[in-house]
Design a protein around this motif. Structure first.
Motif, short mmCIF file in Angstrom:
data_model
loop_
_atom_site.label_atom_id
_atom_site.label_comp_id
_atom_site.label_asym_id
_atom_site.label_seq_id
_atom_site.Cartn_x
_atom_site.Cartn_y
_atom_site.Cartn_z
N GLN A 9 26.30 -25.52 13.67
CA GLN A 9 25.15 -26.40 13.91
C GLN A 9 25.61 -27.84 14.14
N ASP A 13 25.09 -29.94 17.71
CA ASP A 13 24.25 -31.13 17.72
C ASP A 13 25.01 -32.43 17.97
N ASP A 30 21.76 -37.68 20.06
CA ASP A 30 20.35 -38.09 19.94
C ASP A 30 20.24 -39.58 20.23
#
Length: 135
Positions: A9, A13, A30
């Protein structure tokens, strides 16, 4: 010696940024929050107390170095530094640049807005800036 395995994960990400003596450093993918992950390169760690004492001190030194680099690169209003591990158990430290008025200000960043990935050129630019500050 066993090869270090990054949690799937965390890998999915984030983008690779730097390899320090203790930690691999990654940029969360992000754009809402300039956000770095620091993961000690040992398998099976979940808590800060799982690190040997000398590595606890090394982690603090590396956290300060990464925090300074992120603050210098972003001019942020506040740094949030935390090791939570509720969703991903592998020991990792979040270093997040926060700005008054960002999408989650003044609350926590988790779950406020869906992740918005960087355009490749913008990610590469930030990564290069941070690498220069770290290495």
């Amino acid at each position: 010696m066993v090869d270090f395995i990054l949690d799937p994960q965390l890998k999915a990400d984030s983008l690779p940024l730097a390899e320090l003596e203790l930690c691999t450093v990654r940029l969360m993918n992000d754009t809402h929050f300039p956000w770095l992950l620091m993961v000690p390169k040992y398998n099976g760690l979940e808590e800060l107390i799982d690190l040997a004492r000398q590595d606890q001190h090394r982690l603090m030194d590396e956290m300060l170095m990464v925090s300074n680099a992120l603050q210098d690169a972003t001019g942020c209003d506040k740094l949030n530094v935390a090791a939570l591990g509720n969703m991903v158990r592998q020991l990792h430290v979040h270093v997040v640049a926060r700005f008054e008025g960002d999408a989650a200000w003044p609350g926590p960043i988790w779950g406020k807005v869906p992740m918005h990935p960087y355009e490749e050129a913008k990610a590469n630019n930030l990564i290069t800036t941070l690498q220069t500050a770290l290495l």
